[in-house]
Design a protein around this motif. Structure first.
Motif, PDB file in Angstrom:
ATOM      1  N   CYS A 297       0.674   4.640   4.947  1.00  0.00           N
ATOM      2  CA  CYS A 297       2.269   3.430   5.131  1.00  0.00           C
ATOM      3  C   CYS A 297       2.638   4.159   4.811  1.00  0.00           C
ATOM      4  CB  CYS A 297       1.106   2.325   4.215  1.00  0.00           C
ATOM      5  SG  CYS A 297      -0.349   1.691   4.555  1.00  0.00           S
TER       6      CYS A 297
ATOM      7  N   HIS B 274      -3.475   1.799   8.347  1.00  0.00           N
ATOM      8  CA  HIS B 274      -4.367   2.653   7.279  1.00  0.00           C
ATOM      9  C   HIS B 274      -6.056   2.751   7.809  1.00  0.00           C
ATOM     10  CE1 HIS B 274      -3.287  -0.266   3.990  1.00  0.00           C
ATOM     11  NE2 HIS B 274      -4.361  -0.262   5.057  1.00  0.00           N
TER      12      HIS B 274
ATOM     13  N   CYS C 217      -0.160   4.447   0.339  1.00  0.00           N
ATOM     14  CA  CYS C 217      -0.635   5.621   1.066  1.00  0.00           C
ATOM     15  C   CYS C 217      -0.227   6.350   1.894  1.00  0.00           C
ATOM     16  CB  CYS C 217      -2.625   5.175   1.391  1.00  0.00           C
ATOM     17  SG  CYS C 217      -2.262   4.633   2.652  1.00  0.00           S
TER      18      CYS C 217
ATOM     19  N   CYS D 191       1.107  -1.685  -0.033  1.00  0.00           N
ATOM     20  CA  CYS D 191       0.092   0.278   0.076  1.00  0.00           C
ATOM     21  C   CYS D 191       0.908   0.986   0.027  1.00  0.00           C
ATOM     22  CB  CYS D 191      -1.121   0.257   1.306  1.00  0.00           C
ATOM     23  SG  CYS D 191      -1.692   1.271   1.705  1.00  0.00           S
TER      24      CYS D 191
HETATM   25 ZN   LIG Z   1      -2.277   1.941   3.187  1.00  0.00          ZN
END
Ligand SMILES: [Zn+2]
Length: 90
Positions: free
Chosen positions: A31, A87, A28, A26
């Motif tokens: 993260c 997350h 994002c 991930c």
């Molecule tokens: Zn994430």
């Protein structure tokens, strides 16, 4: 005082390079921030006196050993966050 931990710049720069090619993780904000924090906690800080943000490019050219250590720490941190992403848990 204009001091900063220049490892931060090294880690943030390398982080994007490393995760760019990873399809399995991930990316994002949460993260990636976790990965950077974990990696930075594992690395020895390296404080420098900064002059108007010029540190960055110098740093990256400065030490291959820094880069190697940071790459190892980031790769380990990526695995930790991948196994236990935070997350969706607030
Ligand atoms: Zn994430």
């Amino acid at each position: 005082m204009k001091i900063k931990n220049y490892m931060e710049d090294v880690v943030i720069h390398l982080l994007y390079t490393i995760v760019k090619d990873r399809e399995d993780i991930c990316k994002c904000e949460k993260c990636l921030s976790d990965v950077a924090a974990i990696a930075l906690n594992r690395l020895k800080p390296h404080y420098v006196v900064s002059e108007k943000g010029e540190v960055y490019s110098k740093v990256l050219n400065m030490s291959i050993q820094f880069e190697a250590d940071a790459t190892t720490a980031i790769t380990e941190a990526v695995e930790i966050v991948k196994k236990n992403p935070r997350h969706h848990r607030e």
